[in-house]
Design an enzyme around this catalytic site. Structure first.
Site, PDB file in Angstrom:
ATOM      1  CB  SER A 677      -0.972  -0.058   1.306  1.00 41.00           C
ATOM      2  OG  SER A 677      -0.104   0.023   2.499  1.00 41.00           O
ATOM      3  CE  LYS A 720      -3.367   1.057   5.172  1.00 42.33           C
ATOM      4  NZ  LYS A 720      -3.085   0.858   3.845  1.00 42.33           N
TER       5      LYS A 720
END
Length: 795
Positions: A677, A720
């Site tokens: 990611s 996140k």
């Protein structure tokens, strides 16, 4: 008649009363008693002796001893090898304490002598002496522990007062009776008291003797029975043990026939009972069969607990015990709804997946309570033997049933709620794979006839509600995962942790640390400080430990200061927990070239990840540092290949990979980092460093990059986003295919953060890079405009 008064050291006695004209020996262990004896020896050797009311007291006061005692003369003091002292004293006269003169270093009292009435040795005295000696002779006849010397010495006394004192001293009277005898100054009153108590003690001794004879008779009968049984065993051994074991076999048959189990189960067990009857009772096989029957017959073959299908009650229990976890609560209520409408519906296998400390295990207990089912837990962490699940064949030494059947037995119910905890931490070795053994257990199409190796007969597990927990699904086998319905429990946001602390953890720790009667309060700022600067986790386990630490230190403070209330504030928190353990990285102070902010997921929640790129003159070397994993290194190489393919459109020298060295670094080099990611973050930092265009300081991003510059979806968006929110990031760039995940993000975060979607690197760069520096792409204006409009569509 003048009564003499003395000022004497007081020595409290434990379970001992000293009478006048009696010589008594006792040991001294207490320091105060040693000092009192020393003071007596240093003066006229006279001391006042009084019995303690409570023998357990180590440091008695004047109020803890009887007021009437004995003035005694200390004859001798011996020091024993173990350090204690042994004193020989002789009673002089009865006395009563008038006042306490001093309490330190030992008690000194003013005592007044009690004179007993004097008189001639007349007929009444002779009558009391005879009666006392007669009753004492009866007592001596029943008492086995008294020596003839004591008896003869007492029978030789003719003075009623001395006789009464000697009898009171020699007979094992309770301490309160001995004290009453001491307090009786009148000799006739004392004699009457002792006559009554002697008669009572004699009767007690007779009863004790009857009990002793009865016990002895019972012991002899038991010995006789044991002897006969041993003879019977010898006879049975000669006859082949047929008659001896048949009674046990018959008892087992009766229990098997009474079982409400399937026909095949009863037939199998009855055959085993027939085989058991032919065994010798002393053989090892017969012991194995006894254990087997005891285990199988104790299983709840048809015992069920009545379930509760009250949706409102279940909702109240779940809300009472847990804050948040809405997905899990909703799924449990759905399960109850289906069960209430359709009886005997096969329950699904729920798998709660989430980081440590988010409440996976505790919510299962609440589910069991709301359902009214028995709750049993099986810890699967570290299991690597298939026999732990299925059991051992009973032919093995020490064989036993598997954990599944043991848990059913412990529950005592056929339909418990069974928690299979830490299912992701099972291992496999040469003894088999326990995960494979669980396939049958967790399959509703098969577990209605589960066969444990030890039990050997099918047992219906279809009524059991299985719930499993795991921290991650990466180590769970795919076939096993296919049998479960996964419910993900993400980490708590700060607001959820705040509410959990205020509603659950603080009251729980206050009660656990005995502060219910104290007023201990935490300010909201202090709670937020504990959450942000003393813990870094997805759950609340360490948070509870820190709250407990504050409560323990507060308890100490209450005792030291004597206060009844205490307020924990942001300023005073450092005195309880010390300096801050964690600090969150905030966004950069200015826009920088070659520095991009990424977002990462960890097992303890989300975090921000700063990626730095330096471009230097060289020969095209690429260096990756920061303890990066293989997947992250591959993402970096993919980003470089993508930039090389688009170098002309970015305005970058096409031969940069030959003439420049590239160093990519992710700070905090001691922390391992991996995952795809960070791909678009690495690419953005590279483009920024190669073009000289700065990256916006208030932008963070997450997404996987392909060789063609496409942005692929990622996981852990909620965690996140929470990390970006803590770092005061204003804009987050996410893959376009992650739009659906925005529903999981709390509204308070969505209101303050601008989420931008991107399906290609061009959209990421348009949003992340500033206009400072040379142009980095030569795209038609309309294409750039359309890309920006698409990226901002969400907002």
């Amino acid at each position: 008649m003048n009564k003499k008064e003395y000022i004497l050291p007081l020595l409290p006695l434990r379970g001992l009363v000293v009478y006048p004209h009696m010589s008594v020996t006792f040991d001294i262990g207490r320091e105060t008693s040693n000092q009192a004896l020393k003071a007596a020896m240093d003066s006229d050797k006279m001391i006042f002796l009084s019995a303690q009311m409570d023998m357990e007291l180590d440091e008695p006061g004047i109020e803890d001893v009887y007021q009437i005692g004995t003035i005694a003369s200390v004859k001798q003091i011996l020091k024993l090898p173990n350090g204690t002292r042994r004193a020989l004293v002789e009673g002089v006269s009865r006395a009563v304490i008038k006042e306490l003169v001093s309490a330190q270093p030992y008690m000194t009292v003013r005592a007044s002598e009690i004179k007993c009435p004097e008189g001639d040795y007349d007929i009444t005295d002779r009558a009391f002496v005879r009666k006392l000696q007669e009753e004492f002779e009866k007592y001596f006849t029943s008492c086995q522990s008294m020596t003839p010397d004591v008896f003869l010495s007492i029978m030789a006394v003719s003075d009623p007062s001395v006789l009464a004192d000697r009898i009171a001293s020699s007979v094992n009277f309770p301490i309160d009776i001995k004290q009453k005898a001491l307090e009786c100054a009148d000799v006739y009153e004392r004699a009457e008291l002792l006559l009554v108590e002697l008669a009572r003690e004699t009767e007690v001794l007779k009863i004790e003797e009857k009990i002793s004879r009865r016990v002895q008779k019972q012991v002899e009968e038991n010995q006789k029975e044991y002897y006969l049984r041993e003879q019977l065993k010898a006879i049975q051994k000669e006859l082949g043990d047929k008659d001896g074991i048949s009674a046990e076999a018959k008892a087992y048959r009766d229990k098997i026939k009474a079982l409400r189990a399937k026909k095949e189960v009863k037939e199998k067990l009855l055959k085993d009972a027939d085989r058991f009857e032919k065994m010798q009772s002393s053989s090892a096989d017969s012991a194995v069969m006894r254990n087997y029957f005891d285990t199988v017959l104790s299983l709840p073959w048809n015992k069920k607990t009545k379930e509760s299908f009250d949706i409102n009650k279940a909702s109240e229990v779940l809300e009472r015990d847990h804050y948040g976890l809405e997905k899990v609560k909703q799924r449990v209520l759905e399960y109850l709804s289906v069960h209430s409408l359709k009886k005997n519906a096969q329950g699904p296998i729920l798998c709660l997946v989430g980081p440590p400390g988010v409440g996976k295990t505790s919510i299962v207990k609440s589910i069991a309570e709301s359902l009214g089912r028995k709750y049993v837990r099986i810890s699967l962490g570290g299991i690597h033997d298939e026999a732990d699940i299925r059991g051992h064949r009973k032919t093995y030494i020490g064989a036993m049933e598997g954990r599944i059947m043991d848990a059913v037995n412990r529950a005592g119910s056929k339909n418990p709620l069974m928690l299979l905890d830490e299912i992701d931490k099972m291992g496999a070795d040469y003894k088999g794979d326990p995960a494979a053994a669980l396939l049958e257990v967790l399959d509703a199409e098969q577990n209605f006839a589960f066969r444990d190796h030890y039990i050997e007969v099918p047992f219906d597990l279809s009524d059991v509600l299985f719930i499993t927990t795991a921290n991650t699904l990466d180590t769970v086998s795919r076939p096993l995962l296919d049998r479960m319905e996964v419910i993900e429990l993400s980490g708590y946001i700060e607001d959820e942790k705040f509410n959990i602390v205020k509603k659950y953890l603080i009251p729980k720790q206050i009660k656990r640390n005995g502060l219910e009667d104290k007023k201990l309060t935490f300010t909201d700022e202090a709670v937020h400080d504990i959450i942000n600067h003393y813990t870094r986790e997805a759950g609340v386990r360490n948070l509870e430990r820190e709250i407990g630490s504050v409560c323990r230190k507060a308890a100490k403070s209450f005792l030291e200061s004597g206060k009844k209330s205490l307020r924990i504030t942001q300023n005073t928190l450092i005195t309880y927990l010390g300096k801050h353990k964690f600090n969150f990285d905030l966004m950069n102070e200015k826009n920088e070239v070659g520095v991009a902010r990424g977002l990462a997921w960890t097992q303890v929640g989300g975090d921000t990840l700063s990626i730095e790129v330096n471009i230097m003159a060289g020969t095209g070397k690429v260096e990756l540092t920061g303890k990066l994993g293989d997947v992250m290194k591959e993402s970096a190489m993919t980003a470089i290949s993508y930039i090389r393919s688009q170098a002309e459109s970015f305005g970058i020298d096409a031969s940069f990979y030959k003439t420049r060295d590239i160093h990519i670094h992710v700070p905090e080099g001691a922390v391992p980092k991996d995952g795809p990611s960070a791909g678009i973050t690495i690419a953005t930092a590279l483009v920024s460093a190669l073009t000289g265009r700065a990256v916006r300081r208030d932008v963070a991003m997450t997404g996987e990059i392909t060789l063609r510059g496409r942005v692929l979806p990622i996981g852990g968006l909620k965690e996140k986003s929470l990390a970006a929110f803590r770092a005061e990031i204003k804009t987050i760039i996410i893959p376009e295919k992650n739009i659906a995940d925005l529903d999981e993000i709390p509204n308070e975060i969505r209101k303050q953060i601008n989420f931008v979607t991107a399906d290609c690197m061009e959209a990421v760069l348009n949003e992340a890079l500033t206009d400072v520096g040379k142009p980095y792409m030569h795209m038609p204006l309309s294409i750039v405009h359309n890309t920006r409009e698409k990226a901002r569509a969400l907002n």
